[in-house]
Design a protein around this motif. Structure first.
Motif, short mmCIF file in Angstrom:
data_model
loop_
_atom_site.label_atom_id
_atom_site.label_comp_id
_atom_site.label_asym_id
_atom_site.label_seq_id
_atom_site.Cartn_x
_atom_site.Cartn_y
_atom_site.Cartn_z
N ALA A 78 0.87 -1.18 0.00
CA ALA A 78 0.00 0.00 0.00
C ALA A 78 0.91 1.23 0.00
O ALA A 78 1.83 1.33 0.82
CB ALA A 78 -0.89 0.00 1.23
N ILE A 79 0.68 2.13 -0.94
CA ILE A 79 1.48 3.34 -1.06
C ILE A 79 0.56 4.54 -0.87
O ILE A 79 -0.45 4.68 -1.58
CB ILE A 79 2.19 3.39 -2.43
N VAL A 104 -3.50 0.32 -3.25
CA VAL A 104 -3.18 -1.00 -2.70
C VAL A 104 -2.95 -1.94 -3.88
O VAL A 104 -3.78 -2.02 -4.79
CB VAL A 104 -4.33 -1.54 -1.82
N MET A 105 -1.81 -2.60 -3.87
CA MET A 105 -1.47 -3.45 -5.01
C MET A 105 -1.16 -4.86 -4.52
O MET A 105 -0.50 -5.02 -3.49
CB MET A 105 -0.21 -2.93 -5.72
N GLU A 106 -1.64 -5.85 -5.25
CA GLU A 106 -1.29 -7.24 -4.91
C GLU A 106 -0.86 -7.97 -6.17
O GLU A 106 -1.39 -7.73 -7.26
CB GLU A 106 -2.52 -7.97 -4.32
N ARG A 107 0.12 -8.82 -5.97
CA ARG A 107 0.49 -9.73 -7.07
C ARG A 107 0.70 -11.11 -6.47
O ARG A 107 1.51 -11.28 -5.56
CB ARG A 107 1.76 -9.25 -7.77
N SER A 108 -0.07 -12.07 -6.98
CA SER A 108 0.09 -13.44 -6.52
C SER A 108 1.22 -14.09 -7.30
O SER A 108 1.46 -13.74 -8.46
CB SER A 108 -1.19 -14.23 -6.75
N ILE A 150 -5.67 -4.25 -7.84
CA ILE A 150 -5.29 -2.87 -7.56
C ILE A 150 -6.53 -2.12 -7.08
O ILE A 150 -7.61 -2.26 -7.66
CB ILE A 150 -4.65 -2.18 -8.79
N GLU A 151 -6.36 -1.39 -5.98
CA GLU A 151 -7.49 -0.65 -5.40
C GLU A 151 -7.02 0.73 -4.99
O GLU A 151 -5.92 0.87 -4.44
CB GLU A 151 -7.96 -1.35 -4.12
N PHE A 152 -7.85 1.72 -5.25
CA PHE A 152 -7.54 3.07 -4.76
C PHE A 152 -8.42 3.33 -3.56
O PHE A 152 -9.62 3.09 -3.60
CB PHE A 152 -7.75 4.11 -5.86
N GLN A 153 -7.82 3.82 -2.48
CA GLN A 153 -8.56 4.10 -1.25
C GLN A 153 -8.23 5.53 -0.81
O GLN A 153 -7.35 6.17 -1.40
CB GLN A 153 -8.14 3.11 -0.14
#
Lengths: 141, 119
Positions: free
Chosen positions: A80-81, A130-134, A120-123
């Protein structure tokens, strides 16, 4: 083989600090044996996200900071950035692949992030991404 | 740009074709991208090179900011009635061009020889 890693740090608002945190995250993923395909996608997504935070969010203001929360397990990376800017609406970013926008020199960062991430989600009004990579399985890589 | 700015591209000539190789493996850093852009643009704006091949052999990573410079380069080349080809792009990087549909904007070929012959 490395161990799962978790950290939460606040960096100064400059691209050198951004590069450094990027190297740290990719380094941990290498230790955990992620494929070159995963490393490529994450490095690209991190670069885009950090540049967005530093340049577009914090507008290169050296007084501002960027927070990076990171968790890497053997199966998944989550970062999360958060910047200290005014935020933005992702839906307001024009599609860079339409004929009228294809020759515009900017606006491709978010599209590339979406393409190379599992999620990818913007909050927080666009201030946090928020970024995820499996992990890519061997058959996929 | 100061005269001491480090050269970020290698420029060769084969006949009247200019071959440009990127020095960096990672075209990510904003400052570097700015310098690379300026060095590319000067090939068109100042040196008036008519046929330019950008060889990506060394390039392992490239960000959207770098794509922006390539788009501006393409516009400058067309305005100057010059020609531009891209070659030797590895699959990961080609995917970046394909996702952003820039593979439709640029003329991309596999090898440097094919690029030279395509003019």
């Amino acid at each position: 083989m490395g161990s799962p890693v978790e950290f939460d740090l606040t960096i100064s608002n400059d691209t050198v600090a951004g590069q450094s945190v990027q190297e740290r995250i990719v380094g941990h993923m290498e230790e955990l044996g992620y494929s070159s395909k995963d490393l490529f996608g994450v490095r690209l997504a991190l670069e885009e996200a950090l540049i967005n935070a530093i340049k577009h969010g914090n507008r290169m203001n050296p007084q501002k900071k960027v927070r990076v929360e990171c968790s890497i397990t053997e199966q998944r990376l989550r970062v999360a950035i958060t910047d200290e800017g005014e935020g933005f609406k992702p839906e307001d970013v024009p599609d860079p692949t339409t004929d009228e926008n294809l020759e515009r020199p900017c606006g491709r960062g978010i599209m590339l992030m979406k393409a190379f991430l599992s999620l990818i989600e913007f909050q927080n009004g666009g201030r946090t991404v928020v970024m995820e990579r499996s992990r890519t399985s061997e058959e996929e890589s | 740009m100061s005269t001491g700015a480090q050269r970020r591209i290698d420029v060769d000539e084969i006949g009247n074709v200019t071959i440009v190789k990127f020095v960096d493996k990672k075209i990510l850093d904003e400052t570097n991208i700015q310098i690379i852009g300026n060095q590319l643009f000067s090939l068109v704006d100042e040196e008036r090179r008519p046929k330019i091949v950008l060889d990506f052999t060394n390039v392992e990573y490239l960000s959207s900011a770098a794509l922006g410079k390539l788009i501006t380069m393409d516009k400058k080349v067309r305005a100057a009635k010059a020609k531009l080809r891209l070659c030797c792009i590895r699959p990961d990087i080609y995917e970046v061009f394909a996702i952003t549909k820039l593979n439709k904007l640029f003329s991309i070929v596999d090898t440097q020889e094919a690029a030279i012959q395509s003019f």
